[in-house]
Design an enzyme around this catalytic site. Structure first.
Site, PDB file in Angstrom:
ATOM      1  N   CYS A 131      -8.374  -2.216   7.734  1.00  0.00           N
ATOM      2  CA  CYS A 131      -6.984  -2.178   7.257  1.00  0.00           C
ATOM      3  C   CYS A 131      -6.516  -0.739   7.053  1.00  0.00           C
ATOM      4  O   CYS A 131      -5.445  -0.347   7.533  1.00  0.00           O
ATOM      5  CB  CYS A 131      -6.852  -2.975   5.963  1.00  0.00           C
ATOM      6  SG  CYS A 131      -7.024  -4.758   6.188  1.00  0.00           S
ATOM      7  N   HIS A 164      -1.258  -5.913   1.880  1.00  0.00           N
ATOM      8  CA  HIS A 164      -2.432  -6.771   1.772  1.00  0.00           C
ATOM      9  C   HIS A 164      -2.053  -8.092   1.106  1.00  0.00           C
ATOM     10  O   HIS A 164      -1.381  -8.096   0.069  1.00  0.00           O
ATOM     11  CB  HIS A 164      -3.519  -6.095   0.922  1.00  0.00           C
ATOM     12  CG  HIS A 164      -4.512  -5.326   1.704  1.00  0.00           C
ATOM     13  ND1 HIS A 164      -4.698  -3.964   1.554  1.00  0.00           N
ATOM     14  CD2 HIS A 164      -5.408  -5.718   2.651  1.00  0.00           C
ATOM     15  CE1 HIS A 164      -5.663  -3.562   2.367  1.00  0.00           C
ATOM     16  NE2 HIS A 164      -6.107  -4.605   3.043  1.00  0.00           N
ATOM     17  N   GLU A 189       0.810  -1.215   0.000  1.00  0.00           N
ATOM     18  CA  GLU A 189       0.000   0.000   0.000  1.00  0.00           C
ATOM     19  C   GLU A 189       0.847   1.271   0.000  1.00  0.00           C
ATOM     20  O   GLU A 189       1.824   1.381   0.729  1.00  0.00           O
ATOM     21  CB  GLU A 189      -0.941   0.010   1.206  1.00  0.00           C
ATOM     22  CG  GLU A 189      -1.904  -1.166   1.255  1.00  0.00           C
ATOM     23  CD  GLU A 189      -2.892  -1.194   0.100  1.00  0.00           C
ATOM     24  OE1 GLU A 189      -3.042  -0.150  -0.586  1.00  0.00           O
ATOM     25  OE2 GLU A 189      -3.504  -2.255  -0.131  1.00  0.00           O
TER      26      GLU A 189
END
Length: 210
Positions: A143, A162, A80
């Site tokens: 998350c 992830h 991310e």
């Protein structure tokens, strides 16, 4: 000795396992690039997840902190780039809470960028034959909530990864991509290593057009 905090989540959304915790806990106690890894389990709950994360940050004072979550349906490992200051849950968390259009941190910045070498991590994973990409959105569920809270807190080099479903989960989701646990563990091990050993991130393409 340097320390690394690696977090995973409990199962949610009707699943019986969560690849983030199954992979993270395999590295608990391991020494990587001269640093000791401490794996910790977070509840899949708004608020409570950050409370536990902050307890662990206070206790361990890590040099690197990588939070890990499940992104079932993704075709790859998603490293991310950014966390946004929005909680917008499509369904309730494990405590039954469903915040909609609420800030993670009241009056906090709109977003934070990960401080991990995200492009170096993606490149390293691909070189080892593991599917990986730079993700431009961590979603708006727990998350993203944890990633934003982690970066807002400051301190260690930090970010979020992830993982896709494990094969035993994909059986219940026809057509969904899955990744073996051993590959998930190898991916996290490499992410930890590069986060400890790489300084400035690589300058290479990693964007998207939508």
């Amino acid at each position: 000795m340097k320390t690394v905090l690696l977090t995973g989540f409990e199962p949610f959304g009707g699943e019986t396992v969560n690849p983030s915790w199954e992979a993270a806990r395999q590295l608990d106690g391991e020494t990587i690039a001269g640093a000791r890894v401490h794996a910790r389990l977070l509840p899949c709950e708004f608020g409570a997840a950050l409370d536990e994360l902050y307890r662990q940050l206070d206790a361990l004072r890590p040099d690197v902190a990588i939070a890990v979550g499940q992104a079932g349906g993704r075709p790859d490992i998603a490293v991310e780039r950014v966390a946004i200051n929005v909680d917008d849950a499509r369904f309730p968390d494990n405590a039954g809470r469903q915040p909609i259009d609420e800030p993670v941190v009241a009056n906090g910045p709109a977003a934070y960028f990960a401080t991990l070498p995200i492009k170096a991590i993606v490149a390293g994973l691909r070189e080892r034959g593991l599917p990986a990409t730079v993700s431009q959105s961590a979603g708006t569920f727990v998350c993203n909530h944890v990633m934003y809270g982690l970066l807002h807190r400051g301190g260690p080099r930090a970010g979020f990864i992830h993982l896709p479903f494990l094969p035993e989960q994909a059986i219940r989701h026809p057509g969904a991509f899955s990744l073996k646990l051993d590959d998930c563990v190898a991916a996290l091990r490499l992410a930890v290593e590069l986060s400890l050993t790489r300084g400035k991130d690589e300058k290479r393409e990693g964007g998207t057009i939508h």
